[in-house]
Every structure is written in structure tokens, then in C-alpha cells.
Design a protein around this motif. Structure first.
Motif, PDB file in Angstrom:
ATOM      1  N   PRO A  98       0.807  -1.230   0.000  1.00  0.00           N
ATOM      2  CA  PRO A  98       0.000   0.000   0.000  1.00  0.00           C
ATOM      3  C   PRO A  98       0.836   1.274   0.000  1.00  0.00           C
ATOM      4  O   PRO A  98       0.386   2.311  -0.514  1.00  0.00           O
ATOM      5  CB  PRO A  98      -0.832  -0.124   1.281  1.00  0.00           C
ATOM      6  N   GLY A 140      -6.381   6.083   1.918  1.00  0.00           N
ATOM      7  CA  GLY A 140      -6.747   4.750   2.381  1.00  0.00           C
ATOM      8  C   GLY A 140      -5.565   3.808   2.396  1.00  0.00           C
ATOM      9  O   GLY A 140      -5.396   3.008   3.331  1.00  0.00           O
ATOM     10  N   ASP A 141      -4.705   3.888   1.373  1.00  0.00           N
ATOM     11  CA  ASP A 141      -3.504   3.053   1.323  1.00  0.00           C
ATOM     12  C   ASP A 141      -2.601   3.319   2.527  1.00  0.00           C
ATOM     13  O   ASP A 141      -2.057   2.381   3.141  1.00  0.00           O
ATOM     14  CB  ASP A 141      -2.722   3.332   0.037  1.00  0.00           C
ATOM     15  N   ILE A 177      -4.075   1.791   5.650  1.00  0.00           N
ATOM     16  CA  ILE A 177      -3.887   0.338   5.646  1.00  0.00           C
ATOM     17  C   ILE A 177      -2.441  -0.005   5.991  1.00  0.00           C
ATOM     18  O   ILE A 177      -2.179  -0.919   6.791  1.00  0.00           O
ATOM     19  CB  ILE A 177      -4.262  -0.246   4.271  1.00  0.00           C
ATOM     20  N   LEU A 237      -1.107  -2.323   9.137  1.00  0.00           N
ATOM     21  CA  LEU A 237      -0.291  -3.518   8.928  1.00  0.00           C
ATOM     22  C   LEU A 237       1.031  -3.421   9.689  1.00  0.00           C
ATOM     23  O   LEU A 237       1.486  -4.404  10.287  1.00  0.00           O
ATOM     24  CB  LEU A 237      -0.030  -3.724   7.439  1.00  0.00           C
ATOM     25  N   TYR A 242      -4.239  -7.324   4.216  1.00  0.00           N
ATOM     26  CA  TYR A 242      -4.097  -6.264   3.213  1.00  0.00           C
ATOM     27  C   TYR A 242      -5.112  -6.454   2.094  1.00  0.00           C
ATOM     28  O   TYR A 242      -5.784  -5.496   1.678  1.00  0.00           O
ATOM     29  CB  TYR A 242      -2.691  -6.246   2.627  1.00  0.00           C
ATOM     30  N   ALA A 247      -8.603  -5.512   3.327  1.00  0.00           N
ATOM     31  CA  ALA A 247      -8.770  -4.070   3.540  1.00  0.00           C
ATOM     32  C   ALA A 247      -8.750  -3.306   2.221  1.00  0.00           C
ATOM     33  O   ALA A 247      -9.573  -2.400   1.994  1.00  0.00           O
ATOM     34  CB  ALA A 247      -7.672  -3.554   4.470  1.00  0.00           C
ATOM     35  N   PHE A 248      -7.832  -3.667   1.330  1.00  0.00           N
ATOM     36  CA  PHE A 248      -7.735  -2.940   0.070  1.00  0.00           C
ATOM     37  C   PHE A 248      -8.945  -3.203  -0.821  1.00  0.00           C
ATOM     38  O   PHE A 248      -9.416  -2.298  -1.520  1.00  0.00           O
ATOM     39  CB  PHE A 248      -6.452  -3.314  -0.675  1.00  0.00           C
ATOM     40  N   LEU A 296     -11.639  -0.966   0.416  1.00  0.00           N
ATOM     41  CA  LEU A 296     -11.327   0.412   0.019  1.00  0.00           C
ATOM     42  C   LEU A 296     -11.661   0.646  -1.445  1.00  0.00           C
ATOM     43  O   LEU A 296     -12.357   1.610  -1.801  1.00  0.00           O
ATOM     44  CB  LEU A 296      -9.840   0.695   0.266  1.00  0.00           C
TER      45      LEU A 296
END
Length: 259
Positions: free
Chosen positions: A128, A181-182, A185, A189, A205, A208-209, A212
Motif C-alpha cells: 500500500p 486509504g492506502d 492500511i 499492517l 491487506y 482491507a484494500f 477500500l
């Protein structure tokens, strides 16, 4: 309203400057630097990292290009197949690159006897961060531009070479929503490193991604829905989300049975 008058590809004398290519290279180098710094905690050498990165880079470019080609006028590419290789014309999709990079990493780990789950934990926070760097030029160049908005931070593209419509309409800076957002995240992490079972960070990841991306794509203005009001990227996000959640539950159940 924010005005952006950024030339996506200016010239330095006769030489074109591709900002997207530059930020892609910076993202890769940044990810490599971070992974090498973290590698000793995972018992992985610098040489092993570099060999793995070569596979990942090939997988990222191949996957990103194929995903884009399949989604964008695929019959035209079939009749002119040499255009598939013309990545300098533009056309790389992040989801394709993500899938291709993970697939290539898995194959390399199998080939060289690496623990893929351990390598996934090592690389997960860097993905991310690299993605956020790539979004900087996307936002400036007008790539993946957003839908119209009346919010005060709407962006208007002014440069005639912009990839976004130069029509004076304020649009959501969806590229920077994803950038933010990245980074969130990545922070999560990094916070959870060493506190979860091996292999969990990469799956977290992906979960979550995918969430997003699913919501950001509602504000993506350069793609149209393909089914049930959802866009290709949202369907891909749902597939990755489903597979990642299923894999997480399967691993948790297997580890409990073996405990």
C-alpha cells in the motif's frame, strides 16, 4: 475547488517526461528499500529479496497490462495483438498488477523453497505504500478521474493534455481518497506486524484494500457499470475479498485443528 494545470508528459528538450513512469519507479524502489530494511526480522537475505522482486515486477507489469487489455476493447487487441505489448501507450490496471505480482511471488517461492506466507507478511505493508506513491501522479495527470462533485475539495483539470475531461467540472479527487486509504492500511499492517499468525498480514491487506477499492470505485468517473450497477473494479474487489476471507477462515480453522 482545486485547480490542477499539470502536464502529464512534458518535454525536456526532445525527451518526453512520463510522470506516471517516474512515480512507478519511485514506488518500486521505495518498496524495495523498506522490504530490505525489514527482511532481517524474517530471516530473508537481500539477494533473495532482489531475486523475488524481479519475479514480482514481471508479474506486476504482465498482470496489470493483461487486466487492462481484457477490460478495454479486447476485440481490437485481438485483431492487433502487437498492441498488447505497447505499454508505453498507457494502460496498466492496479488490480491486475496486484494479482500478477502475488502469483509470480508464489511461483518463485515454490521454485526456490521460500515460505510464501512469511514472504507475504514481509511485503504486505510495502504494497500500500507503493500504491500510495503511484496515486500521486494519477491525481496530477488526471488518470482515473472522479465523478462530478460540489464539495469544496473538488478538482478541476485545466491542462489540455490531461487524461481527465477539461470541461471546468469539479470532480472527486478519488485518486487521493485511495492514497489516504492506502496509507491508513499500511499503518495498520505495520502496527500488527509480529502480532498475527504467519501469512495473516497479506490476507489482511487484500481484505482491507478490496473494501477500500469497492467504495472508491463508486466515485471513479472514467469507467461505467457492467452489471448490477457495479463496475469491473468493484466485481474484482468482491472476488478478491471473498477469496481472502475464505482463505483466512480456512487457515484459522486448520491451525486450530492442528493446535
Amino acid at each position: 475547488m482545486i485547480s490542477i494545470d499539470w502536464n502529464p508528459m512534458p518535454y525536456l528538450g526532445p525527451v518526453p517526461i512520463n510522470w506516471y513512469g517516474i512515480t512507478f519507479a519511485i514506488a518500486i524502489l521505495t518498496a524495495r528499500s523498506l522490504v530490505i530494511r525489514w527482511a532481517p526480522k524474517y530471516g530473508i537475505s537481500k539477494d533473495s529479496i532482489d531475486r523475488l522482486l524481479v519475479w514480482i515486477l514481471v508479474g506486476v507489469v504482465a498482470g496489470a497490462r493483461l487486466y487492462y487489455v481484457v477490460q478495454n476493447d479486447f476485440p481490437s487487441y485481438l485483431t492487433h495483438p502487437w498492441r498488447i505489448l505497447a505499454i508505453w501507450e498507457g494502460g496498466l490496471a492496479f488490480f491486475g498488477g496486484l494479482i500478477g505480482g502475488i502469483g509470480a511471488a508464489y511461483l518463485h517461492c515454490r521454485r526456490d523453497g521460500f515460505d510464501f506466507a512469511r514472504a507475504g507478511d514481509l511485503f504486505a505493508p510495502a504494497i500500500p505504500i507503493a500504491g500510495a506513491i503511484g496515486r500521486i501522479s494519477c491525481g496530477l495527470d488526471g488518470m482515473d478521474y472522479g465523478t462530478p462533485t460540489e464539495l469544496p475539495w473538488g478538482v478541476v483539470y485545466r491542462n489540455p493534455n490531461s487524461y481527465a475531461p477539461v470541461d471546468g467540472v469539479p470532480r472527486h479527487p478519488d485518486q487521493y481518497y485511495e492514497l489516504a486509504g492506502d496509507l491508513i492500511i499500511a499503518a495498520i499492517l505495520l502496527r500488527l506486524r509480529g502480532k498475527m499468525r504467519t501469512g495473516s498480514l497479506l490476507l489482511l491487506y487484500l481484505i482491507a484494500f478490496s473494501v477500500l477499492r469497492f467504495f472508491v470505485f463508486f466515485l471513479r468517473g472514467n469507467v461505467e457499470p457492467v452489471g448490477l450497477g457495479l463496475k469491473n473494479g468493484q466485481w474484482t474487489a468482491l472476488m478478491i475479498l471473498g477469496a481472502s476471507v475464505a482463505m483466512t477462515l480456512w487457515r484459522h480453522r486448520s491451525q486450530e485443528q492442528n493446535a
